[in-house]
Design a protein around this motif. Structure first.
Motif: not given
Length: 375
Positions: A124-126, A157-165
């Motif tokens: 989830g990043g920060f 660990c999620s599509n949201n994190d993938l989009e960010m990183f």
């Protein structure tokens, strides 16, 4: 599964057992499944729990047969600084960093010196809360961008994190959803529908337990039979804070707090419940909700990014905006009516959770490690 008999693996994570939570449980489960498959597996973590910062933990312990070393830190729990990490890398060939914090940055920036292979899991990043959002965004696009590009692989660990990183390190990021221990609470929910809700997780501000209580208050006005079990541990909110929130809504006889329960004791609580609720504004993945599904609970959850993604894959997950307690209460009542009409929904939830089994996750991490070691 692939073996790594010549590889010494070190996991670095800010909190570990006896801390209980999504991040800590994930790392502990991952480590347990790697035991015996590497030349060695170790865990390096901090010497105090964020929930008990004045209590020093033993420096060296064995947990689940895995050596765990704890090192001192200073600063806040949001970015704990622990310089001793550099003198505790030992013979590690591969370092797996969990979450985006001091360890993530420090080990990346000193990679030319320690020369170990590095992988990370984002968890989830920060961006777990809106607090200091502007500063976090700047940090993400400067320090985190630089650090990310020095990793040999990043598991989102999620599509949201993938989009960010993918924006930070497009060739390094890949999606590996968290594995979930489906045996822990398997089929534990009440066999027949009951008007009892359960919430599982730390008492953190972003979990918005105040909104969960607002929804319960609305339910109780219509039907005093409704009850809520809150399972977790203090964090941003203390037990006293929760008791005050409960009393302010005149819900003392409807809310039951459970602290420090064993898995067996949690199963006992779940055996009296039918619906899992979470008003959480942010989740890295949503492990607690998957565990709830594996128990046979029907989730009613806030439509944050992680829960929305899981709802697309699990049709029995219901989204409700807990900022509107009447809407959330209405959704919960609708779910109860559905369960009464179709008790088989409980079994469907148990089956649906099986797609998150650890066997698939371990295979993906093997591939991540192999690619990192070859890079």
């Amino acid at each position: 599964m692939q073996g790594f008999t010549n590889v010494h693996l070190l996991h670095v994570v800010r909190q570990y057992a006896p801390m209980v939570g999504g991040l800590e449980d994930f790392v502990r489960n991952l480590v347990a499944r790697q035991k015996g498959r590497f030349a060695s597996v170790r865990v390096l973590t901090l010497d105090r729990l964020f929930t008990h910062p004045d209590q020093l933990l033993p420096e060296d312990v064995i947990i689940d047969g895995i050596p765990v070393r704890r090192i001192p830190y200073y600063g806040s729990s949001r970015y704990p600084v622990a310089p001793a990490v550099f003198s505790n890398l030992g013979q590690a060939d591969l370092i797996h960093v969990h979450a985006v914090d001091f360890f993530f940055d420090a080990l990346a920036l000193t990679k030319p010196l320690h020369r170990r292979k590095l992988v990370a899991t984002t968890h989830g990043g920060f961006f777990h809360t809106e607090q200091s959002l502007g500063f976090k965004t700047v940090w993400l696009n400067t320090m985190t961008r630089l650090s990310s590009r020095l990793y040999d692989g990043i598991a989102c660990c999620s599509n949201n994190d993938l989009e960010m990183f993918r924006k930070l390190a497009p060739t390094k990021a890949r999606l590996i959803e968290n594995g979930v221990d489906l045996s822990k609470f398997h089929d534990a929910a009440a066999p027949m529908p009951v008007k009892r809700l359960v919430s599982i997780g730390r008492f953190s501000a972003n979990k918005r337990l105040d909104r969960t209580l607002d929804a319960l208050q609305s339910l109780v006005r219509s039907d005093p039979a409704w009850q809520l079990d809150i399972i977790g541990s203090p964090s941003d909110l203390s037990v006293a804070d929760l008791e005050e929130l409960t009393a302010a809504r005149d819900l003392k006889s409807h809310v039951h707090l459970h602290l420090g329960l064993s898995d067996t004791a949690v199963c006992d609580v779940l055996s009296r419940s039918s619906i899992f609720v979470s008003a959480s504004e942010y989740e890295g993945f949503g492990i607690a909700m998957i565990e709830a599904l594996s128990a046979g609970l029907i989730p009613v959850v806030q439509p944050n990014t992680a829960f929305r993604a899981l709802a697309e894959r699990h049709p029995m997950v219901h989204l409700a905006d807990f900022a509107d307690p009447e809407q959330a209460a209405g959704t919960i009542s609708h779910v109860m009516a559905e369960l009464v009409r179709a008790p088989a929904l409980r079994r469907s939830a148990v089956v649906s959770a099986e797609q998150h089994a650890w066997s698939t996750t371990i295979g993906h991490y093997d591939e991540l490690y192999m690619d990192a070691l070859r890079s």
